[in-house]
Design a protein around this motif. Sequence first.
Motif: not given
Length: 334
Positions: A86-107
């Motif tokens: 019950l608690n793993v599903v609400d806590v652990i996902p916040w620590y999983i890195p997100q990858f947008s697949g979209i370039n991030t500007p270098s500015g």
Amino acid sequence: MKHFWFSQPTSRQIDIKNIAFGLGLTGLIPCLLLSLGAYLGGVHRYFELSSHFKVQYFVISCIVFLLLSFARRKNWWLISLFCLTLNVVDVIPWYIPQFSGINTPSGQPLRVLLANVYSDNQRYAEFISLVKAEKPQLLVVQEINPIWSKQLEALKHLLPYQIVYPRFDNFGIAVYSSIPLTNTDIQYFTPYDIPSIFAEVQWQGQTISIIATHPLPPINREYFNSRNQQLLELGKAINSINNFPVVIGDLNTTMWSPYYRQFIRQTGLKNARVGFGILPTWPQGAPMLQIPLDHCLISPEINVLTIRTAGDIGSDHRPLIVDLVILDRKANRI
């Protein structure tokens, strides 16, 4: 000689397992009830209050699971596994890195610093030193009173564009910026006249709408209803914005509240914490009870480079520091 696993347990081993079982059961029952109650937050404000302590339930359920695993009580072990899940599903996902697949500007990123400074706090110099060290382009200050407002004039050379709305209660609010603030406005969403600041800034060729807000804490039924009404009405206002919205503030709720989740569904915003962890901000003086009340909620077109909390500035809240960039969608078109 038989292996220990298959040998007859001694009375001492039995005693240790009984102790582990007792301790595990003592922690399991309240943890399970509170974990289940957290899912009933829309039924009553007391259940909603229980939803904010998911990290604490997660830690307790881990300990309980280990104790009952050692005690070898299968039925109770299965119940502890359910509680842990019950608690793993609400806590652990916040620590999983997100990858947008979209370039991030270098500015240069847009650095935002949020601080609920606590109106009775007098450690002005420490907070001013933090701001000078972090060099944010946007500074949102909450619980700012006339004394704090006067002290923060020391930042005018760094953050010359300002909307300052000090109050003698705990709901003064201010936005300080190193870049021009346009289309500024103060809006109210409940009969309690709690101010929210709206402003626009130009960044990386785009217009970002900054919304600084601080609903009432849900310490009684009236304040609870006011907070929920403010989130609902604020969501309607955000949906009328054509730019990239960024909501910054002590929302007096956590990511596990049904009212927070409703606000996210209503607006389509995302929490800057996603992929970086829980980052609790309150109460500063009680680490075991800390929960994430202070938030930076952003448009999906905005990416988070970093997000972190700062140290003790004399407030009951930790400041939140976020570096933002606008995603470069054109660079990914074929």
